[in-house]
Write a protein that holds these residues in place. Structure first.
Motif, short mmCIF file in Angstrom:
data_model
loop_
_atom_site.label_atom_id
_atom_site.label_comp_id
_atom_site.label_asym_id
_atom_site.label_seq_id
_atom_site.Cartn_x
_atom_site.Cartn_y
_atom_site.Cartn_z
N PHE A 192 0.87 -1.16 0.00
CA PHE A 192 0.00 0.00 0.00
C PHE A 192 0.91 1.22 0.00
N ILE A 193 0.80 2.07 -1.00
CA ILE A 193 1.65 3.25 -1.14
C ILE A 193 0.76 4.49 -1.08
N GLN A 194 1.10 5.41 -0.19
CA GLN A 194 0.27 6.60 0.00
C GLN A 194 1.14 7.83 0.20
N GLN A 195 0.69 8.95 -0.35
CA GLN A 195 1.39 10.22 -0.16
C GLN A 195 1.08 10.77 1.23
N ARG A 196 2.15 11.09 1.99
CA ARG A 196 1.96 11.61 3.33
C ARG A 196 2.85 12.83 3.57
N MET A 197 2.49 13.60 4.58
CA MET A 197 3.25 14.79 4.93
C MET A 197 4.46 14.39 5.75
N GLY A 198 5.65 14.85 5.35
CA GLY A 198 6.87 14.39 5.99
C GLY A 198 7.68 15.47 6.67
N PHE A 199 8.97 15.19 6.81
CA PHE A 199 9.92 16.05 7.51
C PHE A 199 9.95 17.43 6.88
N VAL A 221 7.58 18.33 3.78
CA VAL A 221 7.81 17.84 2.42
C VAL A 221 7.05 16.53 2.23
N PRO A 222 6.14 16.42 1.24
CA PRO A 222 5.41 15.18 1.02
C PRO A 222 6.34 14.04 0.58
N PHE A 223 5.97 12.82 0.94
CA PHE A 223 6.72 11.64 0.51
C PHE A 223 5.76 10.46 0.42
#
Length: 429
Positions: A278-285, A288-290
């Motif tokens: 399952f691959i999902q765009q998430r808010m990161g460090f 920055v989205p990853f």
């Protein structure tokens, strides 16, 4: 006479020389080292073992000493954090410390005596469990509460005893400290003079916010709170050190966990149609989205509200329910750790949709992105899963506490709590 009476009325708990000696860390360090390191060495080599120290003996004694000091320092630092039931972490901490020194001796091919090292390991377990049970009896923190403002809302815990004062006087009772709402307008001249006298007699005076944070493990989000260095920015040195540890640990774990990941992927494909990942765009460090990688735990043809609705969510597959309980669905995030997008420990990354929602409704939500998101975090081990805004507000308070106390010791505590959750299933989701 007045000075003597004043001293008796304002005396800090455990301030007498014999109490400070027996209950202080120097006693535990010196006497503990003699017991944990000296007794096993004496039993193996008898009297005079220190007069002649060939490498096999000096290496063994040094390894035992370093392990003991590391355990003592780690347990004392972890004990500062709320929810740290030290009795549950003594055996893991002792085991990890001795495994580390054995690993160093093994890879450097240095000689050592297994009998002494194992004896020191057993003595460490006994010493620290004894120290815990004695400390629970005599070291439970006792605080006096000034019954004004928000201080009246404080509730005692198994680790902290709270007693409300009837007036601006300790009544000859010895306390570890005094708690007061220093920002309330209800504090009059008498209470202010009382707090000043407590400080003069080395009795700490705590603001209500400090005690609330230590009791709950959360930081209020009405305003951003600086860390112990007086800054909103977590330690850059520890961020770099932690990144190095994450990378090395992920590279070592990847080949070991590869068979488990392969078996999990096959089970998912056999259980229901759809990809294993399952691959999902998430808010990161730093905002920055990853793309986060997880094993798929839901049916691909069922839609929901954008977040999991608890363990009874009908979208979760049979295999998905098992891998979520054991946290096997998180294993592909090792690749996110290697890429530098995530850490093993940190605030859990939220989807872009939820992040935008929370950004509108939750104050200071974006501040949680000042550190790398993690596979596990302080909010997860203390609260569990939260999706609605009210639950997210509490979760964010835990995240702020983690950022404020960003350190190796808090990460170790979270790691132990995460392992406990995996083994027992308590708090799994």
């Amino acid at each position: 006479m007045n000075e003597m009476t004043e001293r008796m009325r304002y005396e800090r708990r455990h301030s007498r020389w014999y109490e400070a000696l027996l209950l202080g860390w120097p006693f535990q360090l010196i006497v503990g080292a003699l017991v944990v390191v000296g007794l096993p060495a004496w039993e193996r080599w008898h009297w005079g073992f220190w007069e002649f120290l060939p490498p096999v003996r000096s290496n063994t004694l040094l390894a035992c000493g370093l392990a003991f000091v590391g355990i003592l320092f780690t347990l004392r630092r972890m004990h500062r954090f709320p929810g740290a039931r030290i009795s549950a972490f003594i055996a893991p901490t002792v085991s990890v410390a001795y495994l580390l020194v054995v690993a160093v001796l093994f890879f450097t091919r240095e000689e050592y005596t297994r009998q002494v090292l194992f004896g020191s390991f057993l003595m460490s377990l006994g010493w620290f469990y004894l120290a815990f049970f004695l400390g629970r009896r005599y070291r439970r923190m006792k605080l006096a509460v000034v019954p004004l403002g928000r201080a009246t809302s404080l509730k005692p815990t198994p680790d902290i005893e709270l007693r409300c004062l009837e007036g601006p006087d300790l009544a000859k009772v010895r306390y570890d400290g005094v708690v007061a709402d220093l920002h309330t307008d209800e504090l009059g001249p008498e209470w202010e003079r009382f707090l000043a006298r407590c400080t003069l007699h080395h009795i700490p005076v705590y603001h209500i916010r400090q005690i609330q944070e230590s009791l709950t493990g959360r930081v209020r989000i009405e305003h951003l709170t600086e860390n112990e260095y007086g800054s909103l920015m977590p330690s850059l040195f520890y961020q770099g050190f932690k990144r190095s540890i994450d990378l090395v640990a992920a590279l070592l774990l990847l080949p070991l966990l590869a068979p488990v990941m392969l078996a999990t992927a096959i089970a998912i494909r056999l259980d229901s149609p759809g990809p294993a990942l399952f691959i999902q765009q998430r808010m990161g460090f730093r905002g920055v989205p990853f793309k986060v990688y997880k094993f798929r735990s839901m049916y691909v043809d069922q839609k929901g509200r954008g977040f999991t609705e608890g363990e009874d969510d009908p979208r979760i597959t049979r295999v998905g329910r098992f891998i979520r309980k054991c946290r096997l669905d998180e294993l592909p995030q090792l690749f996110n750790v290697i890429k530098g997008e995530m850490s093993f420990i940190g605030p859990r990354p939220e989807s872009m949709e939820l992040s935008e929602w929370y950004e509108r409704d939750v104050p200071f939500f974006s501040y949680r992105h000042v550190v790398r998101p993690g596979i596990s975090g302080w909010a997860q081990v203390e609260q569990g899963y939260a999706a609605e805004v009210d639950g997210m507000t509490t979760k964010l308070q835990y995240d702020f506490y983690y950022i404020k106390h960003f350190s190796l010791w808090l990460d170790i505590l979270i790691a132990f709590k995460t392992l406990k959750t995996i083994v027992t299933g308590d708090g799994a989701r």
